[in-house]
Write an enzyme that holds these catalytic residues in place. Structure first.
Site, PDB file in Angstrom:
ATOM      1  N   HIS A  17       1.944  33.327  20.222  1.00  0.00           N
ATOM      2  CA  HIS A  17       3.137  32.497  20.438  1.00  0.00           C
ATOM      3  C   HIS A  17       2.993  31.694  21.744  1.00  0.00           C
ATOM      4  O   HIS A  17       3.312  30.498  21.793  1.00  0.00           O
ATOM      5  CB  HIS A  17       4.391  33.374  20.571  1.00  0.00           C
ATOM      6  CG  HIS A  17       4.801  34.114  19.337  1.00  0.00           C
ATOM      7  ND1 HIS A  17       5.074  35.459  19.334  1.00  0.00           N
ATOM      8  CD2 HIS A  17       4.988  33.701  18.058  1.00  0.00           C
ATOM      9  CE1 HIS A  17       5.426  35.845  18.113  1.00  0.00           C
ATOM     10  NE2 HIS A  17       5.369  34.792  17.314  1.00  0.00           N
ATOM     11  N   LYS A  41      14.439  40.167   8.482  1.00  0.00           N
ATOM     12  CA  LYS A  41      13.746  41.109   9.367  1.00  0.00           C
ATOM     13  C   LYS A  41      14.727  42.040  10.093  1.00  0.00           C
ATOM     14  O   LYS A  41      15.850  41.643  10.396  1.00  0.00           O
ATOM     15  CB  LYS A  41      12.927  40.331  10.402  1.00  0.00           C
ATOM     16  CG  LYS A  41      11.732  39.621   9.796  1.00  0.00           C
ATOM     17  CD  LYS A  41      10.904  38.935  10.860  1.00  0.00           C
ATOM     18  CE  LYS A  41       9.701  38.222  10.271  1.00  0.00           C
ATOM     19  NZ  LYS A  41       9.025  37.357  11.245  1.00  0.00           N
TER      20      LYS A  41
HETATM   21  O1  PNS Z   1       9.358  34.214  13.487  1.00  0.00           O
HETATM   22  P1  PNS Z   1      10.013  34.057  12.140  1.00  0.00           P
HETATM   23  O2  PNS Z   1      10.796  35.306  11.771  1.00  0.00           O
HETATM   24  O3  PNS Z   1       9.050  33.663  11.059  1.00  0.00           O
HETATM   25  O4  PNS Z   1      11.050  32.844  12.306  1.00  0.00           O
HETATM   26  C1  PNS Z   1      11.910  32.478  11.227  1.00  0.00           C
HETATM   27  C2  PNS Z   1      13.117  31.705  11.789  1.00  0.00           C
HETATM   28  C3  PNS Z   1      13.885  32.599  12.777  1.00  0.00           C
HETATM   29  C4  PNS Z   1      12.636  30.463  12.483  1.00  0.00           C
HETATM   30  C5  PNS Z   1      14.019  31.335  10.558  1.00  0.00           C
HETATM   31  O5  PNS Z   1      14.432  32.503   9.916  1.00  0.00           O
HETATM   32  C6  PNS Z   1      15.210  30.488  10.992  1.00  0.00           C
HETATM   33  O6  PNS Z   1      15.094  29.303  11.178  1.00  0.00           O
HETATM   34  N1  PNS Z   1      16.384  31.151  11.174  1.00  0.00           N
HETATM   35  C7  PNS Z   1      17.602  30.491  11.580  1.00  0.00           C
HETATM   36  C8  PNS Z   1      18.567  30.334  10.414  1.00  0.00           C
HETATM   37  C9  PNS Z   1      18.196  29.121   9.565  1.00  0.00           C
HETATM   38  O7  PNS Z   1      18.289  27.991  10.004  1.00  0.00           O
HETATM   39  N2  PNS Z   1      17.757  29.381   8.326  1.00  0.00           N
HETATM   40  C10 PNS Z   1      17.367  28.331   7.396  1.00  0.00           C
HETATM   41  C11 PNS Z   1      15.948  27.832   7.698  1.00  0.00           C
HETATM   42  S1  PNS Z   1      14.980  27.999   6.265  1.00  0.00           S
END
Ligand code: PNS
Length: 164
Positions: A17, A41
């Site tokens: 990251h 998660k």
């Molecule tokens: O590190 P990750 O778990 O792969 O990140 C995923 C994340 C947190 C970026 C994604 O779940 C997200 O954007 N969450 C915020 C809610 C949202 O906007 N969801 C719709 C996007 S598909």
């Protein structure tokens, strides 16, 4: 001024990251690392803890800020006046999920572009899940996570290992 959001769960932040953060910081005037909720998660670290770990890990990079948000990524991005979402791509296995998220986010807000940075070759295997799994089984995680936060991560691994 170009602003990009680098979103993720960061449970916890890894050197992979941090590599993406540093490289994004060279491409954009301002990078906001956003700790967001991934409904799929169950995190080990609270949002506040993840934010603090990221702040320590990214402390030396001038144009990087760390924030958290529990709504939609595109709403956070619009609020910050961001023009791009940065995501790291490690392997083909990441692609399908990331592609789906990028298209969803574009559908939700056409003004924001998703930009993919390929991970550095040495970090291709690395993920927060690998850090937790190796740590839980007593392996050495010292090259997986930034040195300045290693002890805090090891402490959580110790706490979790007592729970199983
Ligand atoms: O590190 P990750 O778990 O792969 O990140 C995923 C994340 C947190 C970026 C994604 O779940 C997200 O954007 N969450 C915020 C809610 C949202 O906007 N969801 C719709 C996007 S598909």
């Amino acid at each position: 001024m170009t602003t990009a959001i680098y979103p993720g769960s960061f449970d916890p932040v890894t050197v992979g990251h941090l590599d993406i953060i540093k490289r994004a910081a060279k491409l954009f005037d301002r990078v906001i690392v956003a700790v967001l909720v991934n409904v799929e998660k169950k995190p080990w670290f609270t949002i506040e803890e993840r934010t603090e770990l990221l702040k320590k890990a990214a402390a030396g990079i001038d144009n990087v800020e760390v924030a958290s948000f529990d709504g939609l990524l595109v709403d956070f991005a619009a609020r910050q006046n961001a023009s791009a979402i940065v995501k790291g791509l490690r392997a083909v296995s990441d692609f399908e999920y990331e592609f789906q998220m990028a298209l969803t986010n574009r559908k939700l807000d056409n003004n924001i572009e998703t930009v993919f940075l390929t991970s550095s070759a040495e970090n291709t295997y690395l993920s927060s899940s690998i850090v937790k799994q190796v740590g839980l089984l007593g392996g050495d995680i010292s090259t997986f996570v930034p040195d300045c936060i290693k002890d805090e991560i090891l402490l959580r691994i110790k706490q979790r290992s007592k729970m199983i």
